[in-house]
Design a protein around this motif. Structure first.
Motif, PDB file in Angstrom:
ATOM      1  N   LYS A  55      30.223  14.767 134.462  1.00 56.46           N
ATOM      2  CA  LYS A  55      28.808  14.488 134.210  1.00 56.46           C
ATOM      3  C   LYS A  55      28.581  14.038 132.767  1.00 56.46           C
ATOM      4  O   LYS A  55      27.723  13.196 132.499  1.00 56.46           O
ATOM      5  CB  LYS A  55      27.961  15.719 134.529  1.00 56.46           C
ATOM      6  N   THR A  56      29.358  14.576 131.841  1.00 54.71           N
ATOM      7  CA  THR A  56      29.265  14.119 130.448  1.00 54.71           C
ATOM      8  C   THR A  56      29.614  12.640 130.352  1.00 54.71           C
ATOM      9  O   THR A  56      28.958  11.874 129.638  1.00 54.71           O
ATOM     10  CB  THR A  56      30.207  14.939 129.555  1.00 54.71           C
ATOM     11  N   SER A  57      30.642  12.218 131.087  1.00 59.91           N
ATOM     12  CA  SER A  57      31.035  10.808 131.094  1.00 59.91           C
ATOM     13  C   SER A  57      29.917   9.932 131.641  1.00 59.91           C
ATOM     14  O   SER A  57      29.685   8.823 131.141  1.00 59.91           O
ATOM     15  CB  SER A  57      32.305  10.618 131.929  1.00 59.91           C
ATOM     16  N   MET A  58      29.215  10.417 132.649  1.00 56.31           N
ATOM     17  CA  MET A  58      28.098   9.659 133.193  1.00 56.31           C
ATOM     18  C   MET A  58      26.961   9.548 132.183  1.00 56.31           C
ATOM     19  O   MET A  58      26.353   8.482 132.037  1.00 56.31           O
ATOM     20  CB  MET A  58      27.609  10.298 134.498  1.00 56.31           C
ATOM     21  N   ARG A  59      26.704  10.628 131.482  1.00 58.86           N
ATOM     22  CA  ARG A  59      25.620  10.616 130.481  1.00 58.86           C
ATOM     23  C   ARG A  59      25.943   9.669 129.330  1.00 58.86           C
ATOM     24  O   ARG A  59      25.051   9.032 128.763  1.00 58.86           O
ATOM     25  CB  ARG A  59      25.368  12.031 129.953  1.00 58.86           C
ATOM     26  N   GLU A  60      27.216   9.574 128.967  1.00 64.34           N
ATOM     27  CA  GLU A  60      27.623   8.731 127.847  1.00 64.34           C
ATOM     28  C   GLU A  60      27.639   7.246 128.200  1.00 64.34           C
ATOM     29  O   GLU A  60      27.675   6.396 127.309  1.00 64.34           O
ATOM     30  CB  GLU A  60      29.019   9.144 127.359  1.00 64.34           C
ATOM     31  N   SER A  61      27.607   6.915 129.477  1.00 61.87           N
ATOM     32  CA  SER A  61      27.723   5.528 129.919  1.00 61.87           C
ATOM     33  C   SER A  61      26.364   4.848 130.000  1.00 61.87           C
ATOM     34  O   SER A  61      25.333   5.491 130.238  1.00 61.87           O
ATOM     35  CB  SER A  61      28.415   5.472 131.291  1.00 61.87           C
ATOM     36  N   ASP A  62      26.376   3.523 129.815  1.00 60.34           N
ATOM     37  CA  ASP A  62      25.149   2.738 129.922  1.00 60.34           C
ATOM     38  C   ASP A  62      24.839   2.362 131.361  1.00 60.34           C
ATOM     39  O   ASP A  62      23.673   2.288 131.756  1.00 60.34           O
ATOM     40  CB  ASP A  62      25.271   1.451 129.091  1.00 60.34           C
ATOM     41  N   PHE A  63      25.903   2.093 132.147  1.00 59.39           N
ATOM     42  CA  PHE A  63      25.721   1.620 133.515  1.00 59.39           C
ATOM     43  C   PHE A  63      26.599   2.413 134.477  1.00 59.39           C
ATOM     44  O   PHE A  63      27.648   2.929 134.097  1.00 59.39           O
ATOM     45  CB  PHE A  63      26.102   0.137 133.649  1.00 59.39           C
TER      46      PHE A  63
END
Length: 268
Positions: free
Chosen positions: A39-47
């Motif tokens: 979920k952290t990776s998703m939050r850090e991503s733009d798309f």
């Protein structure tokens, strides 16, 4: 040798790192609460980039996808059995979708609902990822698949054999000698996440092999173009990451650096 289902993508001129996540479509999405780094990776991503759902990437023309009516594929008794199964699930009756249902989606749905931890799950694992990124995080999500390619997929397989696989799963008779295993490979729906990614091997699955390779090659330029715009969280079925024809090997051939991300359960 455990690699990972989450990979960090850098290099080749990227200004921001992206992530490649291999999913199991029928897994319980409660797993995400145990692995907060995803979920952290998703939050850090733009798309967010997914197999289906979301905006198209590039100039993609709409294509009519024709699916045979379910009441022409199943016998009357099979139709009643399948309809009863889905009516007693969060998905509901198949009757409203008689003329436009995806047999592959139904097959995955039955496999998911047959599992104890997902028997009441109202969406696939990937659907929840899209929901989380778009609705909870407010990120833009994009679709990698194209209508023309999906239409070819629908026209290719023998729909009757897939229907028989659906009935066999509902009856818990997947070992039936009459079932053509080339159209239903249990490994696709019950991935063993303890095995390595076999990045130097050819894909092992039968009927789905060509479709998987074709989709990977169609997706590759879209992924590369989108990563140039910003950080991407790319979530596709785990099989699309594996083997020499998978996205990990293909992206490395294009000059990107891909590193497995160690995932630890929360509290460990």
């Amino acid at each position: 040798k455990n690699d990972s289902v989450l990979w960090e993508i850098t290099g080749n001129g990227l200004t921001a790192k992206s992530y490649l996540f291999g999913t199991n479509h029928i897994a319980s999405y409660s797993l995400l609460d145990s692995f907060p780094l995803v979920k952290t990776s998703m939050r850090e991503s733009d798309f967010g980039l997914f197999e289906s759902g979301g905006k198209s990437i590039g100039n993609v023309r709409d294509t009519l996808i024709i699916s045979p009516p379910l009441d022409e594929i199943f016998t009357a008794s099979e139709y009643a059995l399948v309809d009863s199964f889905f009516t007693n699930s969060p998905f509901g009756s198949i009757k409203p979708h008689n003329d436009d249902a995806s047999l592959q989606g139904m097959l995955q749905g039955v496999a998911m609902l047959n599992q104890e931890d997902t028997e009441n799950q109202e969406m696939f694992f990937d659907e929840y990822l899209k929901f989380y990124m778009e609705d909870s995080l407010g990120k833009s999500i994009y679709q990698l698949d194209e209508g023309a390619q999906l239409a070819r997929n629908y026209a290719g397989p023998d729909h009757r054999i897939i229907a028989e696989a659906i009935v066999a799963l509902i009856k818990n008779d997947i070992g039936s000698k009459d079932l053509n295993a080339s159209y239903f490979e249990e490994g696709l729906y019950n991935s063993d996440l303890l095995q390595d990614m076999k990045l130097n091997d050819d894909v092992a699955y039968g009927q789905v092999k060509d479709l998987t390779i074709e989709r990977n090659l169609l997706w590759l330029p879209k992924i590369m173009n989108k990563m140039e715009e910003g950080s991407c969280f790319i979530a596709v079925g785990l099989t699309h990451l594996q083997y020499r024809t998978g996205l990990i090997a293909l992206l490395r051939e294009e000059g990107y650096e891909l590193k497995p991300v160690k995932l630890s359960k929360s509290g460990e």
